[in-house]
Design a protein around this motif. Sequence first.
Motif, PDB file in Angstrom:
ATOM      1  N   THR A   5       0.837  -1.195   0.000  1.00 39.15           N
ATOM      2  CA  THR A   5       0.000   0.000   0.000  1.00 39.15           C
ATOM      3  C   THR A   5       0.878   1.252   0.000  1.00 39.15           C
ATOM      4  O   THR A   5       2.053   1.202   0.390  1.00 39.15           O
ATOM      5  N   ALA A   6       0.288   2.352  -0.400  1.00 39.10           N
ATOM      6  CA  ALA A   6       1.020   3.619  -0.412  1.00 39.10           C
ATOM      7  C   ALA A   6       1.482   3.982   0.995  1.00 39.10           C
ATOM      8  O   ALA A   6       2.620   4.421   1.192  1.00 39.10           O
ATOM      9  N   GLU A   7       0.635   3.764   1.976  1.00 44.87           N
ATOM     10  CA  GLU A   7       1.008   4.108   3.348  1.00 44.87           C
ATOM     11  C   GLU A   7       2.164   3.230   3.837  1.00 44.87           C
ATOM     12  O   GLU A   7       3.106   3.718   4.455  1.00 44.87           O
ATOM     13  N   ALA A   8       2.103   1.926   3.545  1.00 49.01           N
ATOM     14  CA  ALA A   8       3.186   1.027   3.960  1.00 49.01           C
ATOM     15  C   ALA A   8       4.484   1.383   3.245  1.00 49.01           C
ATOM     16  O   ALA A   8       5.562   1.359   3.849  1.00 49.01           O
ATOM     17  N   ALA A   9       4.394   1.743   1.970  1.00 49.88           N
ATOM     18  CA  ALA A   9       5.596   2.137   1.220  1.00 49.88           C
ATOM     19  C   ALA A   9       6.230   3.368   1.845  1.00 49.88           C
ATOM     20  O   ALA A   9       7.454   3.449   2.002  1.00 49.88           O
ATOM     21  N   MET A  10       5.396   4.330   2.220  1.00 52.53           N
ATOM     22  CA  MET A  10       5.879   5.559   2.850  1.00 52.53           C
ATOM     23  C   MET A  10       6.592   5.243   4.171  1.00 52.53           C
ATOM     24  O   MET A  10       7.716   5.698   4.400  1.00 52.53           O
ATOM     25  N   VAL A  11       5.949   4.451   5.013  1.00 53.20           N
ATOM     26  CA  VAL A  11       6.510   4.118   6.325  1.00 53.20           C
ATOM     27  C   VAL A  11       7.782   3.285   6.166  1.00 53.20           C
ATOM     28  O   VAL A  11       8.792   3.547   6.831  1.00 53.20           O
ATOM     29  N   ASN A  12       7.752   2.284   5.290  1.00 54.25           N
ATOM     30  CA  ASN A  12       8.925   1.430   5.083  1.00 54.25           C
ATOM     31  C   ASN A  12      10.117   2.216   4.566  1.00 54.25           C
ATOM     32  O   ASN A  12      11.264   1.851   4.832  1.00 54.25           O
ATOM     33  N   ALA A  13       9.863   3.294   3.827  1.00 56.34           N
ATOM     34  CA  ALA A  13      10.947   4.129   3.303  1.00 56.34           C
ATOM     35  C   ALA A  13      11.431   5.135   4.351  1.00 56.34           C
ATOM     36  O   ALA A  13      12.379   5.879   4.108  1.00 56.34           O
ATOM     37  N   GLY A  14      10.777   5.155   5.506  1.00 57.33           N
ATOM     38  CA  GLY A  14      11.214   6.022   6.600  1.00 57.33           C
ATOM     39  C   GLY A  14      10.655   7.430   6.562  1.00 57.33           C
ATOM     40  O   GLY A  14      11.194   8.341   7.193  1.00 57.33           O
ATOM     41  N   TYR A  15       9.560   7.613   5.843  1.00 59.01           N
ATOM     42  CA  TYR A  15       8.954   8.938   5.739  1.00 59.01           C
ATOM     43  C   TYR A  15       7.726   9.059   6.627  1.00 59.01           C
ATOM     44  O   TYR A  15       7.008   8.088   6.845  1.00 59.01           O
ATOM     45  N   THR A  16       7.486  10.270   7.072  1.00 56.22           N
ATOM     46  CA  THR A  16       6.207  10.639   7.664  1.00 56.22           C
ATOM     47  C   THR A  16       5.428  11.344   6.564  1.00 56.22           C
ATOM     48  O   THR A  16       5.985  11.647   5.498  1.00 56.22           O
ATOM     49  N   GLN A  17       4.167  11.642   6.806  1.00 59.05           N
ATOM     50  CA  GLN A  17       3.421  12.386   5.792  1.00 59.05           C
ATOM     51  C   GLN A  17       4.076  13.741   5.525  1.00 59.05           C
ATOM     52  O   GLN A  17       4.174  14.174   4.381  1.00 59.05           O
ATOM     53  N   SER A  19       7.350  14.639   5.989  1.00 57.12           N
ATOM     54  CA  SER A  19       8.641  14.532   5.296  1.00 57.12           C
ATOM     55  C   SER A  19       8.461  14.098   3.846  1.00 57.12           C
ATOM     56  O   SER A  19       9.181  14.564   2.956  1.00 57.12           O
ATOM     57  N   LEU A  20       7.485  13.232   3.581  1.00 56.23           N
ATOM     58  CA  LEU A  20       7.219  12.825   2.202  1.00 56.23           C
ATOM     59  C   LEU A  20       6.672  14.004   1.398  1.00 56.23           C
ATOM     60  O   LEU A  20       7.072  14.214   0.250  1.00 56.23           O
ATOM     61  N   ALA A  21       5.802  14.776   2.011  1.00 58.83           N
ATOM     62  CA  ALA A  21       5.260  15.968   1.343  1.00 58.83           C
ATOM     63  C   ALA A  21       6.384  16.931   0.971  1.00 58.83           C
ATOM     64  O   ALA A  21       6.416  17.450  -0.150  1.00 58.83           O
ATOM     65  N   ASP A  22       7.311  17.148   1.896  1.00 64.49           N
ATOM     66  CA  ASP A  22       8.451  18.029   1.613  1.00 64.49           C
ATOM     67  C   ASP A  22       9.280  17.491   0.449  1.00 64.49           C
ATOM     68  O   ASP A  22       9.668  18.241  -0.447  1.00 64.49           O
ATOM     69  N   LYS A  23       9.528  16.188   0.458  1.00 64.01           N
ATOM     70  CA  LYS A  23      10.343  15.562  -0.596  1.00 64.01           C
ATOM     71  C   LYS A  23       9.661  15.667  -1.961  1.00 64.01           C
ATOM     72  O   LYS A  23      10.325  15.884  -2.975  1.00 64.01           O
ATOM     73  N   LEU A  24       8.341  15.515  -1.988  1.00 55.88           N
ATOM     74  CA  LEU A  24       7.596  15.533  -3.251  1.00 55.88           C
ATOM     75  C   LEU A  24       7.080  16.920  -3.629  1.00 55.88           C
ATOM     76  O   LEU A  24       6.420  17.079  -4.649  1.00 55.88           O
ATOM     77  N   ARG A  28       1.294  18.547   3.165  1.00 53.20           N
ATOM     78  CA  ARG A  28       1.027  17.374   3.989  1.00 53.20           C
ATOM     79  C   ARG A  28      -0.425  16.952   3.830  1.00 53.20           C
ATOM     80  O   ARG A  28      -0.757  15.775   3.830  1.00 53.20           O
ATOM     81  N   ALA A  29      -1.301  17.934   3.651  1.00 50.26           N
ATOM     82  CA  ALA A  29      -2.719  17.636   3.452  1.00 50.26           C
ATOM     83  C   ALA A  29      -2.934  16.822   2.173  1.00 50.26           C
ATOM     84  O   ALA A  29      -3.799  15.942   2.127  1.00 50.26           O
ATOM     85  N   THR A  30      -2.145  17.096   1.145  1.00 47.82           N
ATOM     86  CA  THR A  30      -2.236  16.333  -0.103  1.00 47.82           C
ATOM     87  C   THR A  30      -1.829  14.889   0.129  1.00 47.82           C
ATOM     88  O   THR A  30      -2.511  13.961  -0.312  1.00 47.82           O
ATOM     89  N   VAL A  31      -0.718  14.686   0.830  1.00 48.62           N
ATOM     90  CA  VAL A  31      -0.276  13.320   1.131  1.00 48.62           C
ATOM     91  C   VAL A  31      -1.332  12.606   1.958  1.00 48.62           C
ATOM     92  O   VAL A  31      -1.665  11.442   1.698  1.00 48.62           O
TER      93      VAL A  31
END
Length: 73
Positions: A5-17, A19-24, A28-31
């Motif tokens: 799942t997208a959420e599991a992929a995010m967590v497994n890669a070590g991101y929070t919503q 930090s992933l939002a910043d990277k992309l 954060r609301a979009t994530v």
Amino acid sequence: MAKITAEAAMVNAGYTQTSLADKLKVSRATVNAWMCGRVALKPHQIFAFCYVCGISEDDLILPVLSTNVDEEE
């Protein structure tokens, strides 16, 4: 690789919503909306998400979009 799942992929890669939002370069609301199925990822966002999280697009399971429609009886 197994489907993920997208959420599991995010967590497994070590991101929070956040930090992933910043990277992309999205909010954060979009994530959060992606993870909850309120908004679909656009094709270029799927590619970027998978690249950043280190998974293949073929292995990604996206949430079913919520219609938020109340059924009347």
